[in-house]
Design an enzyme around this catalytic site. Structure first.
Site, PDB file in Angstrom:
ATOM      1  N   VAL A 296       0.840  -1.203   0.000  1.00 54.11           N
ATOM      2  CA  VAL A 296       0.000   0.000   0.000  1.00 54.11           C
ATOM      3  C   VAL A 296       0.875   1.253   0.000  1.00 54.11           C
ATOM      4  CG1 VAL A 296      -1.661   1.322   1.361  1.00 54.11           C
ATOM      5  CG2 VAL A 296      -1.986  -1.123   1.038  1.00 54.11           C
ATOM      6  N   ILE A 299       2.695   1.850  -3.583  1.00 56.64           N
ATOM      7  CA  ILE A 299       1.947   2.219  -4.796  1.00 56.64           C
ATOM      8  C   ILE A 299       1.354   3.606  -4.629  1.00 56.64           C
ATOM      9  CG2 ILE A 299      -0.086   1.678  -6.164  1.00 56.64           C
ATOM     10  CD1 ILE A 299       0.541  -1.195  -5.780  1.00 56.64           C
ATOM     11  N   GLU A 301      -1.312   5.437  -4.891  1.00 60.05           N
ATOM     12  CA  GLU A 301      -2.748   5.297  -5.209  1.00 60.05           C
ATOM     13  C   GLU A 301      -3.272   6.503  -5.966  1.00 60.05           C
ATOM     14  OE1 GLU A 301      -2.320   2.825  -1.531  1.00 60.05           O
ATOM     15  OE2 GLU A 301      -1.517   4.730  -2.233  1.00 60.05           O
ATOM     16  N   ASP A 343      -3.071  21.751 -43.079  1.00 53.98           N
ATOM     17  CA  ASP A 343      -3.783  22.069 -44.287  1.00 53.98           C
ATOM     18  C   ASP A 343      -3.481  23.516 -44.626  1.00 53.98           C
ATOM     19  OD1 ASP A 343      -5.362  20.509 -45.724  1.00 53.98           O
ATOM     20  OD2 ASP A 343      -7.255  21.372 -45.035  1.00 53.98           O
ATOM     21  N   ASP A 621      -9.950  19.573 -42.367  1.00 57.88           N
ATOM     22  CA  ASP A 621     -11.350  19.940 -42.180  1.00 57.88           C
ATOM     23  C   ASP A 621     -12.284  19.076 -43.014  1.00 57.88           C
ATOM     24  OD1 ASP A 621     -10.571  20.899 -44.603  1.00 57.88           O
ATOM     25  OD2 ASP A 621     -10.910  23.012 -44.158  1.00 57.88           O
ATOM     26  N   ASP A 625      -9.849  14.299 -44.926  1.00 60.12           N
ATOM     27  CA  ASP A 625      -8.766  14.359 -43.923  1.00 60.12           C
ATOM     28  C   ASP A 625      -8.963  13.371 -42.789  1.00 60.12           C
ATOM     29  OD1 ASP A 625      -7.597  16.447 -45.292  1.00 60.12           O
ATOM     30  OD2 ASP A 625      -8.772  17.959 -44.241  1.00 60.12           O
ATOM     31  N   ASN A 720      -0.751   8.721   1.950  1.00 59.64           N
ATOM     32  CA  ASN A 720      -0.878   8.615   0.490  1.00 59.64           C
ATOM     33  C   ASN A 720      -2.081   9.379  -0.054  1.00 59.64           C
ATOM     34  OD1 ASN A 720       1.371   7.124   0.287  1.00 59.64           O
ATOM     35  ND2 ASN A 720       0.400   5.185  -0.224  1.00 59.64           N
ATOM     36  N   ASP A 724      -0.261  13.322   0.119  1.00 58.49           N
ATOM     37  CA  ASP A 724       0.257  13.080  -1.234  1.00 58.49           C
ATOM     38  C   ASP A 724      -0.603  13.751  -2.279  1.00 58.49           C
ATOM     39  OD1 ASP A 724       2.511  11.718  -0.864  1.00 58.49           O
ATOM     40  OD2 ASP A 724       1.871   9.833  -1.740  1.00 58.49           O
TER      41      ASP A 724
END
Length: 892
Positions: A296, A299, A301, A343, A621, A625, A720, A724
Site C-alpha cells: 500500500v 503504490i 494510489e 492544411d 477539415d 482528412d 498517500n 500526497d
C-alpha cells in the site's frame, strides 16, 4: 474498369446500361443483390460497460485491487479469529476501491464524448436521387441506387454516388470535403483524363457526398456504398487503429515496473521476517500484514487520479485558448509534437479569395490596398458589374455568396467606393452571355452613361486573342509575373456597342475588344501564422504544408510563412505516388510542401514521419482528412469549416480554425507534461521514502527490542491520500514555465525520468527516509518508560508527523528545477491552499483526542514537536543547495 480514363461508350457497355432508358427493373433487382444498398457500413461501437472495464487494464490499478482484496480478506480473518470487529481495518480496502472507481468514471466520461465520426459521414450522404429507369424519370432514395443507373444532377443537388458524366452543361462541383480544394471544380462530360489522375483532376467524374454548385448533368453511376471514394475513406477510418499516447505508454510501463518491484520487495521482506521470527501461523499473518502495508505504501494510489485531474485542468485551460480536446491524454501528446502537418486553406490562409494586385493597360503591376482611382477604379467597377457573386454585410460581418473569384472583385470594388447595388442601379444589366468553360469568358451588356457597353471578363489568353486595342505584349508579361507568384489572374475588357443586341451572340460581343487590365487574386496567409511558424521552429517543431491546391500556389504561401525555406522540397501527390516507401523514408525530412494530395497520400505522409520516431500532429477539415486525422498522434479538426466527420475522427478541434492556436496548444501541452513529470516525481519520491522506512525499520531496527515498522496501514493510507494527493494536484496547476517553447520536443520514447528527474526522486526519497527514521528512533528513546523499554508509540507519532510534513516541503522542492527564491515561494495559490489544508489535517490527526487514538498516536514532549518540524524542513535546505551547485539540472 477505370471509369475516368475510358470512353463513354466503353463505360456504358461495361456497365451494361443505356444512357437514354437507363437500367431495366430486372437489372436493378440483380444489382441490388450483388452490390447491396448505397450506404456506408459502420463498425460496432463499444458499450459503456466495455469502456468502463477498459479503464482497469492498468498494472497499478490491478495491484491496488489485489491489495484491497487481500487486506479485506485479512480484516475478515482477524474479525473471526479475535472475535472483534475492527472498523479501521475494514475502511482501508473500501477506500482503495473508491479511488479506483472515481478514476475509471472520469476516464469514461471523457471518452463518451467521442466516436461520432461515422454517424456524421452517414448524414452527409444524399437522401434522394433523380434516376432514369426503364425510360422513365423518377425520384428514389439514394440508398436504392446501383452501378449502371442513369442519374440527373443540377445546381444545389448532393451527388448520391460516384458517377461518370455523359452530358454536362457548365457543370461545377464543390469537392472540398474530398479534395481540400477551396474553389468548386469545373466538370466536362467529354474531358479526356489520364488513368493515374488524382481525384481533383478527374474532371469527367462526380463523387458521392459532394455537391453541384452550377450547371446540369446526366451521369452513369460507377460505384455505390463502400466502393465510392467517400466509402473508401469510411473504410480507411474503420481500419485505423487507435494509437496509445506516449504518456499512456509511459504510465503503463511505470505501473508494471512498480508492480514487479513491489511484489519483489514484499516477498523479500516476508521471507526475512519469517527466517527471523520463525514459521508459526501468527508470524505468517504478521509477515503478510507487513507486506501488505508495504504494498500500500509503495503504490502511489493517487497517481492515476491525479494525472486525470491534471489533464482535465489542462483541457479547461485549452478551451480558453480555442482548442477543444476530445481525448484526455491527447493534451500531453501535443506537448511532444515534433511535426505539425497543416492544411493550407483556412488554417494557414484566410479561406477567402482576395484581390491583391491590379494592372491596367500600359501601366505597372500595383498592390491593391483598398484605394483605386482612374483606370484601376473603372476596371474594378466593370469587373463588379460583370459578376454574379455578391458580398452581403450583415451587422459588420461580410458574407460571400457565389464564385470566390467574383466575390473578391466585388469586395475590392466596394472597398474602392464602387458599391455593387449602386453600380447595378446606375448601369443596369440589359443582356448577358453566362460563363462557360469552353469559352472561359463571361460577358454582360450594361447601359453605362446612356451607352450600351459589353463587359468581358475571363482568362487572359482568350481575351488577348480577341483584343484590338491595348498593349497585349506588356500585359502578357504582367500576367506571367502574377501567375508565377501563385495569383489567379483574370483579364477584363470591354466593347462599345451601337445598340443593345436583341439576342446577344458570342461572335458579336466577344470580338474587337478594348483591353482594360488584369486583376490578381490569392487566398492570403493569416497574419498571425508567420509568428506561429517561427515559434514552431525555435521549439524544434517542423511545420509541413499539405494541400489539395496547386504546387505553385502552395509553395508561394509556404515561402511567405517561413514553412518552405532554402533547401526544402515541394512535391505533388502524383510524384509521391511514384516514390517507394524507401525513397519517401530518405526524403521525408526535406519535403515541406505537398500539393494536390489524396487522402491515402496524407496517411502515408503521417506514417512516414511516425516511422522516423516523430510525434505527428495533423490538421484537416474535409471528410478526406478524417483517416489521416485518426492515424496521426494528434488529429486537429477545424471547428468552423470542419466537417462533422473530421471532428469525429480528431483528438482536438480548433474553434477558430487557426494554425497559431495549434502552437498555443502545444505550449499548453508541454506545460502540462512538465507538470505531470513533477507530480510523478513528487509521488514516487514520497512513496520511495515510505518503502525504505518500512523496509529498514522492519528488517534492521526489528533486531532492537521494542522497535519495528513505525507505521500501521491506515497511517500510510492517510499519508498517500491526503499529504500526497492535494499537493500533487496543486503541482499539476503550476504555471507554464516561460522558457518552455525554447526547448526541443520530448522524444516519443524518452523516459519519464529523463532530464535528472530520476536522480531527484532518489535524492529526495533518501532525505525523507533519513529524517523519518531519525525522528522515529529519537521519539522512542526520549519517551522510554521507567523500566527503560523503548516507546514504539512515541516513535511512531514522531515518524508520522515528520513524514507527513516533509512531504509538504517536498511538494515545494518539486515545483521547479530553478531555486524557489527565483520561482517565488507563494506564486502558486493552489499550492499554498493545499499545504495549509494538509498541515491542519495532520494537526487534527496528531492532537485531537479520539482521532489520534484511531491513528495510533500519543502525546509527546512539546520540544519533540519542534524537533519534528525542524527535521521536516531539512530536505528543502539540501535541495536548494543541490540546485545552486547544479546537481539538479535545468532543462534546455
Amino acid at each position: 474498369m477505370i471509369f475516368h480514363s475510358e470512353s463513354q461508350d466503353k463505360v456504358l457497355a461495361n456497365l451494361q446500361t443505356d444512357s437514354v432508358n437507363g437500367l431495366t427493373l430486372e437489372q436493378v433487382k440483380e444489382r441490388t443483390e450483388k452490390y447491396g444498398e448505397n450506404k456506408l457500413q459502420e463498425k460496432k461501437k463499444k458499450t459503456l460497460l466495455a469502456r468502463f472495464f477498459e479503464q482497469f487494464k492498468d498494472a497499478m490499478i490491478i495491484i491496488l485491487l489485489i491489495a484491497a482484496a487481500v487486506s479485506l480478506g485479512i480484516a475478515i480473518y482477524n474479525t473471526i479469529a479475535n472475535n472483534h470487529f475492527d472498523l479501521i481495518e475494514m475502511i482501508e480496502p473500501f477506500l482503495i476501491l473508491a479511488i479506483v472507481l472515481i478514476n475509471a468514471i472520469m476516464g469514461v466520461v471523457q471518452e463518451s464524448k467521442a466516436e461520432k465520426a461515422l454517424d456524421a459521414l452517414k448524414n452527409m450522404s444524399a437522401p434522394h436521387a433523380r434516376v432514369i429507369r426503364g425510360g422513365v424519370e423518377k425520384i428514389i432514395m439514394s440508398s436504392e441506387l446501383v452501378p449502371g443507373d442513369i442519374i440527373k444532377l443540377e445546381a444545389g443537388d448532393f451527388v448520391p454516388a460516384d458517377a461518370r458524366l455523359i452530358k454536362s452543361v457548365n457543370l461545377k462541383s464543390e469537392e472540398s470535403a474530398l479534395t481540400g480544394e477551396s474553389v468548386p471544380s469545373e466538370k466536362f462530360a467529354d474531358a479526356e483524363v489520364k488513368e493515374k489522375a488524382p481525384i481533383g483532376d478527374r474532371t469527367n467524374m462526380v463523387f458521392s457526398g459532394c455537391s453541384i454548385t452550377y450547371g446540369t448533368a446526366l451521369a452513369v453511376v460507377t460505384a455505390t456504398g463502400m466502393d465510392t471514394e467517400m466509402g473508401k475513406i469510411a473504410g480507411i477510418l474503420a481500419n485505423e487503429e487507435e494509437t496509445k499516447t506516449p504518456l499512456q505508454e509511459k504510465l503503463a510501463k511505470l505501473g508494471s515496473i512498480l508492480g514487479i518491484l513491489v511484489l519483489a520487495i514484499c516477498g523479500v521482506m516476508f521471507l526475512i521476517q519469517l527466517i527471523r521470527d520463525g514459521f508459526g501461523f501468527d508470524n505468517i499473518i504478521n509477515g503478510f500484514m507487513s507486506a501488505i502495508s508495504l504494498a500500500v505504501s509503495a503504490i502511489p494510489e493517487g497517481l492515476p487520479a491525479v494525472v486525470t485531474i491534471v489533464l482535465s485542468i489542462g483541457v479547461q485551460r485549452m478551451v480558453k485558448r480555442n482548442a477543444i480536446i476530445r481525448r484526455l491524454p491527447a493534451v500531453e501528446t501535443l506537448g511532444s509534437a515534433s511535426v505539425i502537418c497543416s492544411d493550407k486553406t483556412g488554417t494557414l490562409t484566410q479561406n477567402r479569395m482576395t484581390l491583391v494586385k491590379t494592372y491596367v493597360d500600359g501601366g505597372e503591376i500595383i498592390d491593391f490596398n483598398g484605394n483605386a482611382e482612374g483606370e484601376t477604379y473603372k476596371m474594378l467597377c466593370y469587373g463588379s458589374l460583370c459578376s454574379d457573386g455578391k458580398v452581403v454585410f450583415d451587422g459588420g460581418v461580410e458574407k460571400h455568396l457565389g464564385d470566390p473569384t467574383e466575390t473578391a472583385i466585388v469586395l475590392a470594388a466596394h472597398k474602392a467606393g464602387g458599391e455593387q447595388d449602386e453600380l447595378n442601379k446606375n448601369s443596369p444589366r440589359v443582356g448577358e452571355l453566362p460563363f462557360d468553360s469552353d469559352r472561359k469568358l463571361m460577358t454582360t451588356v450594361n447601359v453605362i452613361d446612356g451607352k450600351p457597353i459589353a463587359i468581358i471578363k475571363g482568362a487572359f489568353d482568350v481575351i488577348a486573342g480577341r483584343t484590338i486595342k491595348g498593349d497585349i505584349e506588356k500585359a502578357k508579361q504582367a500576367c506571367n509575373e502574377m501567375s508565377s507568384n501563385a495569383l489567379r489572374v483574370l483579364a477584363i475588357a470591354y466593347k462599345e456597342l451601337d445598340k443593345v443586341p436583341e439576342t446577344p451572340t458570342f461572335e458579336e460581343l466577344e470580338n474587337g475588344l478594348t483591353f482594360i487590365g488584369l486583376v490578381g487574386m490569392i487566398d492570403p496567409p493569416r497574419p498571425e501564422c508567420k509568428l506561429a511558424v517561427a515559434t514552431c521552429r525555435q521549439a524544434g517543431i517542423k511545420p509541413v504544408m499539405i494541400t489539395g491546391d496547386h504546387i505553385i500556389t502552395a509553395t508561394a504561401i509556404a515561402k511567405e510563412l517561413g514553412i518552405f525555406v532554402e533547401g526544402d522540397k515541394a512535391i505533388t501527390g502524383a510524384e509521391l505516388d511514384e516514390m517507394s516507401d524507401e525513397q519517401l523514408d530518405q526524403e521525408v525530412r526535406n519535403i515541406s510542401v505537398y500539393a494536390r494530395v489524396s487522402p491515402e497520400n496524407k496517411i502515408r505522409i503521417v506514417k512516414a514521419w511516425q516511422k522516423k520516431g516523430e510525434v505527428v500532429s495533423m490538421t484537416g477539415d474535409g471528410v478526406n482528412d478524417a483517416p489521416a486525422l485518426k492515424a496521426a498522434d494528434i488529429g486537429c479538426a477545424m471547428g468552423i469549416t470542419g466537417t462533422d466527420v473530421a471532428k469525429g475522427a480528431s483528438d482536438m478541434t480548433l474553434t477558430d480554425d487557426n494554425f497559431a492556436t495549434i502552437v498555443e496548444a502545444v505550449k499548453e501541452g508541454r506545460g502540462i507534461f512538465e507538470n505531470i513529470r513533477k507530480v510523478v516525481g513528487f509521488l514516487l519520491s514520497t512513496n520511495l521514502a515510505e518503502v525504505l522506512v518500512v523496509f529498514i525499520s522492519t528488517i534492521v531496527l526489528g533486531y532492537i527490542a521494542g522497535l519495528g515498522n513505525p507505521f500501521i496501514p491506515i497511517q500510510l493510507l492517510w499519508i498517500n491520500l491526503v499529504t500526497d494527493s492535494l499537493p500533487a494536484i496543486a503541482l499539476g496547476m503550476e504555471a507554464v514555465e516561460s522558457d518552455i517553447m525554447f526547448r526541443k520536443p520530448n522524444p516519443k520514447n524518452e523516459s519519464l525520468f529523463a532530464k535528472g528527474l530520476g536522480a531527484k526522486i532518489v535524492l529526495n526519497g533518501v532525505l525523507l527516509t533519513i529524517t523519518t527514521l531519525v525522528g522515529y528512533v529519537l521519539g522512542a528513546f526520549i519517551m522510554k518508560d521507567p523500566s527503560g523499554a523503548l516507546n514504539h508509540e512515541a516513535g511512531s507519532t514522531m515518524a508520522f508527523m515528520i513524514l507527513a510534513l516533509s512531504q509538504l516541503v517536498q511538494a515545494l522542492n518539486m515545483r521547479s528545477s530553478h531555486s524557489l527564491f527565483k520561482v517565488g515561494f507563494f506564486s502558486n495559490g493552489t499550492m499554498n491552499l493545499s499545504l495549509l489544508i494538509c498541515t491542519l489535517l495532520t494537526a487534527v490527526v496528531i492532537f485531537i483526542p479520539g482521532v489520534n487514538a484511531v491513528f495510533g498516536m500519543m502525546y509527546i514532549e512539546w520540544w519533540l514537536y519542534l524537533v519534528g518540524v525542524g527535521l521536516s524542513l531539512f530536505p528543502i535546505l539540501v535541495m536548494e543547495i543541490a540546485k545552486a551547485i547544479g546537481f539538479i539540472k535545468h532543462h534546455h
